[in-house]
Design a protein around this motif. Structure first.
Motif, PDB file in Angstrom:
ATOM      1  N   ALA A   9       0.482  -1.409   0.533  1.00 52.13           N
ATOM      2  CA  ALA A   9       0.050  -0.362  -0.578  1.00 52.13           C
ATOM      3  C   ALA A   9       0.697   0.978  -0.218  1.00 52.13           C
ATOM      4  O   ALA A   9       0.720   2.500  -0.445  1.00 52.13           O
ATOM      5  CB  ALA A   9      -0.962   0.485   1.236  1.00 52.13           C
ATOM      6  N   LEU A  10       2.276   1.700   0.905  1.00 47.57           N
ATOM      7  CA  LEU A  10       2.721   2.955   1.349  1.00 47.57           C
ATOM      8  C   LEU A  10       3.281   2.696  -0.657  1.00 47.57           C
ATOM      9  O   LEU A  10       3.912   3.051  -1.197  1.00 47.57           O
ATOM     10  CB  LEU A  10       3.778   2.224   2.104  1.00 47.57           C
ATOM     11  CG  LEU A  10       3.217   2.239   3.015  1.00 47.57           C
ATOM     12  CD1 LEU A  10       4.258   2.091   4.560  1.00 47.57           C
ATOM     13  CD2 LEU A  10       2.774   3.253   3.725  1.00 47.57           C
ATOM     14  N   ALA A  11       3.853   1.447  -0.631  1.00 48.49           N
ATOM     15  CA  ALA A  11       4.655   1.357  -2.213  1.00 48.49           C
ATOM     16  C   ALA A  11       3.937   2.128  -3.171  1.00 48.49           C
ATOM     17  O   ALA A  11       4.096   2.497  -4.274  1.00 48.49           O
ATOM     18  CB  ALA A  11       5.600  -0.227  -2.554  1.00 48.49           C
ATOM     19  N   TYR A  12       2.228   1.743  -3.640  1.00 49.60           N
ATOM     20  CA  TYR A  12       1.635   1.955  -4.981  1.00 49.60           C
ATOM     21  C   TYR A  12       1.179   3.724  -4.126  1.00 49.60           C
ATOM     22  O   TYR A  12       1.485   3.567  -5.586  1.00 49.60           O
ATOM     23  CB  TYR A  12       0.937   0.930  -4.407  1.00 49.60           C
ATOM     24  CG  TYR A  12       0.360  -0.144  -4.645  1.00 49.60           C
ATOM     25  CD1 TYR A  12       1.649  -0.697  -5.908  1.00 49.60           C
ATOM     26  CD2 TYR A  12       0.047  -0.833  -4.599  1.00 49.60           C
ATOM     27  CE1 TYR A  12       2.034  -1.955  -6.005  1.00 49.60           C
ATOM     28  CE2 TYR A  12       0.043  -2.553  -4.481  1.00 49.60           C
ATOM     29  CZ  TYR A  12       1.124  -2.720  -5.539  1.00 49.60           C
ATOM     30  OH  TYR A  12       1.264  -4.629  -5.615  1.00 49.60           O
ATOM     31  N   GLY A  13       1.368   3.962  -3.719  1.00 51.02           N
ATOM     32  CA  GLY A  13       0.770   5.563  -3.116  1.00 51.02           C
ATOM     33  C   GLY A  13      -0.076   5.376  -2.856  1.00 51.02           C
ATOM     34  O   GLY A  13      -1.613   4.379  -3.673  1.00 51.02           O
ATOM     35  N   ALA A  14      -0.891   6.850  -3.275  1.00 48.47           N
ATOM     36  CA  ALA A  14      -2.431   7.424  -3.339  1.00 48.47           C
ATOM     37  C   ALA A  14      -3.212   6.557  -4.718  1.00 48.47           C
ATOM     38  O   ALA A  14      -2.179   6.446  -6.236  1.00 48.47           O
ATOM     39  CB  ALA A  14      -2.426   8.839  -3.674  1.00 48.47           C
ATOM     40  N   SER A  15      -4.611   6.279  -4.712  1.00 45.40           N
ATOM     41  CA  SER A  15      -5.053   5.936  -5.688  1.00 45.40           C
ATOM     42  C   SER A  15      -5.989   5.889  -5.457  1.00 45.40           C
ATOM     43  O   SER A  15      -6.995   6.044  -4.318  1.00 45.40           O
ATOM     44  CB  SER A  15      -5.092   3.950  -5.934  1.00 45.40           C
ATOM     45  OG  SER A  15      -5.212   3.484  -5.810  1.00 45.40           O
ATOM     46  N   ASP A  16      -7.644   6.108  -6.652  1.00 41.57           N
ATOM     47  CA  ASP A  16      -8.360   5.817  -6.538  1.00 41.57           C
ATOM     48  C   ASP A  16      -9.217   4.441  -5.170  1.00 41.57           C
ATOM     49  O   ASP A  16     -10.457   4.959  -5.679  1.00 41.57           O
ATOM     50  CB  ASP A  16      -9.202   6.662  -7.202  1.00 41.57           C
ATOM     51  CG  ASP A  16      -9.271   7.789  -7.693  1.00 41.57           C
ATOM     52  OD1 ASP A  16      -8.780   8.445  -6.627  1.00 41.57           O
ATOM     53  OD2 ASP A  16      -9.359   8.754  -8.649  1.00 41.57           O
ATOM     54  N   GLN A  17      -8.565   3.995  -5.495  1.00 47.26           N
ATOM     55  CA  GLN A  17      -9.037   2.076  -5.687  1.00 47.26           C
ATOM     56  C   GLN A  17      -8.960   2.025  -3.690  1.00 47.26           C
ATOM     57  O   GLN A  17      -8.340   2.418  -3.071  1.00 47.26           O
ATOM     58  CB  GLN A  17      -7.986   1.124  -6.243  1.00 47.26           C
ATOM     59  CG  GLN A  17      -8.412  -0.041  -6.072  1.00 47.26           C
ATOM     60  CD  GLN A  17      -7.391  -1.189  -6.408  1.00 47.26           C
ATOM     61  OE1 GLN A  17      -5.900  -0.285  -6.433  1.00 47.26           O
ATOM     62  NE2 GLN A  17      -7.901  -2.701  -6.753  1.00 47.26           N
ATOM     63  N   GLU A  18      -9.857   1.854  -3.960  1.00 54.96           N
ATOM     64  CA  GLU A  18     -10.578   0.370  -2.393  1.00 54.96           C
ATOM     65  C   GLU A  18     -10.252  -0.507  -2.108  1.00 54.96           C
ATOM     66  O   GLU A  18      -9.642  -1.325  -3.151  1.00 54.96           O
ATOM     67  CB  GLU A  18     -12.239   1.165  -2.240  1.00 54.96           C
ATOM     68  CG  GLU A  18     -12.279   0.120  -0.672  1.00 54.96           C
ATOM     69  CD  GLU A  18     -13.743   0.281  -0.755  1.00 54.96           C
ATOM     70  OE1 GLU A  18     -14.844  -0.346  -0.924  1.00 54.96           O
ATOM     71  OE2 GLU A  18     -14.448   1.915  -0.734  1.00 54.96           O
ATOM     72  N   ILE A  19      -9.226   0.521  -0.989  1.00 52.29           N
ATOM     73  CA  ILE A  19      -8.641  -1.386  -0.719  1.00 52.29           C
ATOM     74  C   ILE A  19      -8.844  -1.854   0.361  1.00 52.29           C
ATOM     75  O   ILE A  19      -9.436  -0.605   1.580  1.00 52.29           O
ATOM     76  CB  ILE A  19      -6.548  -1.080  -0.303  1.00 52.29           C
ATOM     77  CG1 ILE A  19      -5.823   0.403   0.527  1.00 52.29           C
ATOM     78  CG2 ILE A  19      -6.315  -1.180  -1.929  1.00 52.29           C
ATOM     79  CD1 ILE A  19      -4.844   0.029   0.516  1.00 52.29           C
ATOM     80  N   THR A  20      -8.289  -2.929   1.155  1.00 49.05           N
ATOM     81  CA  THR A  20      -8.326  -3.141   3.013  1.00 49.05           C
ATOM     82  C   THR A  20      -6.984  -3.398   3.359  1.00 49.05           C
ATOM     83  O   THR A  20      -6.040  -3.871   2.931  1.00 49.05           O
ATOM     84  CB  THR A  20      -9.364  -4.229   3.199  1.00 49.05           C
ATOM     85  OG1 THR A  20     -10.694  -4.235   2.264  1.00 49.05           O
ATOM     86  CG2 THR A  20      -9.514  -5.051   4.568  1.00 49.05           C
ATOM     87  N   VAL A  21      -6.344  -3.192   4.878  1.00 45.65           N
ATOM     88  CA  VAL A  21      -5.297  -3.519   4.590  1.00 45.65           C
ATOM     89  C   VAL A  21      -5.647  -4.057   6.332  1.00 45.65           C
ATOM     90  O   VAL A  21      -6.539  -3.598   7.302  1.00 45.65           O
ATOM     91  CB  VAL A  21      -4.491  -2.419   5.116  1.00 45.65           C
ATOM     92  CG1 VAL A  21      -4.008  -1.608   4.524  1.00 45.65           C
ATOM     93  CG2 VAL A  21      -5.196  -1.030   6.527  1.00 45.65           C
ATOM     94  N   ALA A  22      -5.106  -4.788   7.109  1.00 42.79           N
ATOM     95  CA  ALA A  22      -5.272  -5.161   8.434  1.00 42.79           C
ATOM     96  C   ALA A  22      -4.297  -5.316   9.453  1.00 42.79           C
ATOM     97  O   ALA A  22      -3.593  -5.730   8.454  1.00 42.79           O
ATOM     98  CB  ALA A  22      -6.289  -6.742   8.684  1.00 42.79           C
ATOM     99  N   GLY A  23      -3.992  -5.112  10.911  1.00 44.80           N
ATOM    100  CA  GLY A  23      -2.828  -4.864  11.085  1.00 44.80           C
ATOM    101  C   GLY A  23      -3.441  -5.044  12.836  1.00 44.80           C
ATOM    102  O   GLY A  23      -4.429  -5.083  13.191  1.00 44.80           O
ATOM    103  N   TRP A  24      -1.689  -4.503  14.003  1.00 48.98           N
ATOM    104  CA  TRP A  24      -1.896  -3.822  14.792  1.00 48.98           C
ATOM    105  C   TRP A  24      -1.949  -3.144  15.507  1.00 48.98           C
ATOM    106  O   TRP A  24      -1.122  -2.298  14.363  1.00 48.98           O
ATOM    107  CB  TRP A  24      -1.072  -5.001  15.873  1.00 48.98           C
ATOM    108  CG  TRP A  24      -1.677  -6.245  15.920  1.00 48.98           C
ATOM    109  CD1 TRP A  24      -2.363  -7.136  16.762  1.00 48.98           C
ATOM    110  CD2 TRP A  24      -1.023  -7.493  14.599  1.00 48.98           C
ATOM    111  NE1 TRP A  24      -2.485  -8.535  16.263  1.00 48.98           N
ATOM    112  CE2 TRP A  24      -2.103  -8.308  14.876  1.00 48.98           C
ATOM    113  CE3 TRP A  24      -0.649  -7.179  13.267  1.00 48.98           C
ATOM    114  CZ2 TRP A  24      -1.561  -9.804  14.298  1.00 48.98           C
ATOM    115  CZ3 TRP A  24      -0.562  -8.342  12.400  1.00 48.98           C
ATOM    116  CH2 TRP A  24      -1.377  -9.419  12.816  1.00 48.98           C
ATOM    117  N   VAL A  25      -2.804  -2.019  16.348  1.00 47.20           N
ATOM    118  CA  VAL A  25      -2.791   0.052  16.222  1.00 47.20           C
ATOM    119  C   VAL A  25      -1.290  -0.906  16.728  1.00 47.20           C
ATOM    120  O   VAL A  25      -0.771  -1.129  18.100  1.00 47.20           O
ATOM    121  CB  VAL A  25      -3.745  -0.198  16.959  1.00 47.20           C
ATOM    122  CG1 VAL A  25      -3.479   1.499  17.467  1.00 47.20           C
ATOM    123  CG2 VAL A  25      -5.291  -0.277  16.317  1.00 47.20           C
TER     124      VAL A  25
END
Ligand code: 4AD
Ligand code: MG
Length: 465
Positions: A9-25
């Protein structure tokens, strides 16, 4: 659950595409404007992804503002350019699902810095910290690089047994494996000794200290092989470079002598460093900044360095002349201590050193006797800061010499009948070495203690988890 890795997600950068990420706060802070900033980490890279959680989220009041470090969440949204300094992009949340809350009063990994000693007591959680996440990724990259190096050179991956009845190093540092009832073991009626013929394997067995002897059987059939597996040593060493359970990589080559062996060791170490520098630049940068200043320079320099090769006899002469006082006085016939190894690699040669041809008395029985009758074709590779990283040798390929040596140290050639068979049936010159995987991970990360580069360290008086 379809999710995108935060690294990607960080490598692709800004985009209009909706994505889902998951992780730990990692952290959450609230702005006055009714907005939460969440730093999210999913282990895919060192960096966190900043999540912008607006108050318009349906569960903002009920859940989002109850999120603390350690909580797990899934977020759907779009990556946008971040207006604030600190990060290039951020994820504007459109839907945030809490997977698991985390009680800040009980969670051991709060915001404050925790010592590595304390983290060993919560080793089940420490992979969630920056340091241990990075160690895990470096360890993984080095394992992959190992297989790649040997596969590209036509070495076969060989699996040595974990339970064995032979002591490879002859050093008596083996953990015994038994299913006998230790309260009431069966005993020999005459001698009173424990009767291992009634044990699971009908004989005493142990956890292996090295897969070498078994690897030799396959090198003497297939040419070149390598092991990569756990090995065990019941040595009572409480140091920053010893583990009771560690992983070893043991290549074994047929039709090879000591100098071929040293060539392979050099190529292997340089290749590991080059592959690691390519695969894990961010993690190495982290270690360079936080753990050991100058680490990146050292790794880069060594990735193309020629190794110094000296004989044991030369090493002793240099150590005797050294203008420092060692705790253990060096003399011909004594094994090199860690302080000697580090002096050679750090102070004298400023880089890797291969010491060859040690006195036979201080090395294992299987090493090839040199023509001088006093030394064997052994080699140790020494690195700055960690000392011995590799131990290896050309193997004794002459049956009569091997049998004599086995007897000399008070063992019976019959106990090594299958090992001697390799010398009986089409013996060939062959050589190999063992690299301590954790010592390599330690060297590449700059971590001070070997217990912090294996997920769950086993050391004297400690087998937690
Ligand atoms: O020098 P060692 O004992 O050599 C052997 O076991 C040979 N059979 C290898 C071979 O020729 N195939 O061990 C090899 C390496 C050491 O150089 C060191 O890096 C690592 O294994 N090692 C340990 N690492 C962590 N904890 C310990 N207790 C270790 N003992 C050895
Ligand atoms: Mg050794």
């Amino acid at each position: 659950m379809k999710r995108r890795l935060i690294r990607d997600a960080l490598a692709y950068g800004a985009s209009d595409q909706e994505i889902t990420v998951a992780g730990w706060v990692r952290t959450r802070r609230d702005s006055k404007a009714g907005l939460s900033f969440i730093e999210l980490n999913d282990g895919s890279c060192q960096a966190n992804l900043q999540i912008l959680a607006p108050a318009t989220l349906a569960n903002y009041e009920s859940e989002v503002i109850r999120l603390h470090p350690g909580a797990s969440i899934k977020v759907k949204g779009r990556i946008q350019v971040s207006p604030a300094a600190g990060q290039a992009v951020e994820l504007l949340a459109e839907e945030l699902t809490v997977l698991g809350f985390c009680d800040p009063l009980q969670y051991p990994l709060g915001k404050s810095r925790i010592s590595f000693e304390r983290l060993r007591e919560v080793a089940h959680l420490r992979a969630r910290t920056n340091t241990f996440g990075a160690v895990t990724r470096v360890r993984n990259a080095l394992a992959f690089a190992t297989h790649r190096f040997f596969q590209e050179r036509d070495f076969y991956y060989f699996n040595a047994p974990i339970i064995t009845s032979s002591d490879c190093e002859g050093a008596g540092q083996m953990f015994q494996v038994t299913t006998l009832n230790l309260d009431k073991p069966p005993r020999n009626k005459e001698t009173g000794a424990v009767d291992f013929s009634q044990d699971f394997f009908s004989r005493p067995t142990y956890l292996t200290v090295s897969g070498q002897l078994e690897a030799e059987t396959h090198a003497c059939a297939l040419g070149n092989v390598y092991t990569f597996g756990p090995t065990f040593r019941a040595e009572n060493s409480n140091t920053t470079r010893h583990l009771a359970e560690f992983w070893m990589i043991e290549p074994e080559m047929a039709f090879a002598d000591l100098s071929d062996n040293a060539d392979l060791a050099e190529d292997f170490l340089r290749s590991l460093l080059r592959q690691l520098l390519e695969r894990c630049p961010d993690d190495l940068k982290f270690f360079d900044q936080r753990i050991e200043k100058g680490l990146l320079d050292t790794l880069t320099r060594l990735s193309t360095a020629e190794f110094t090769r000296i004989t044991y006899t030369e090493a002793i002469e240099l150590l005797e002349k050294a203008p420092v006082s060692f705790e253990f006085k060096p003399y011909w016939g004594a094994d090199l201590q860690s302080e000697h190894e580090r002096y050679l690699a750090e102070k004298l040669f400023h880089g890797p050193v291969i010491v060859m041809n040690y006195p036979k008395e201080i090395k294992a029985f299987y090493m090839r006797l040199n023509d001088d009758g006093k030394t064997v074709a052994a080699m140790d590779v020494l690195l700055p800061t960690v000392g011995e990283i590799i131990g290896g040798s050309q193997r004794e390929d002459r049956l009569d010499v091997l049998e004599a040596r086995i007897r000399e140290i008070g063992m019976q050639p019959e106990d090594y009948w299958w090992y001697c068979d390799l010398r009986r049936f089409g013996s060939v010159p062959h050589a190999g070495f063992g690299l301590g995987f954790e010592r390599m991970v330690r060297f590449c990360t700059g971590m001070g203690n070997i217990r912090d580069v294996i997920p769950f360290p086993r050391t004297p008086q400690n087998a937690d988890f």
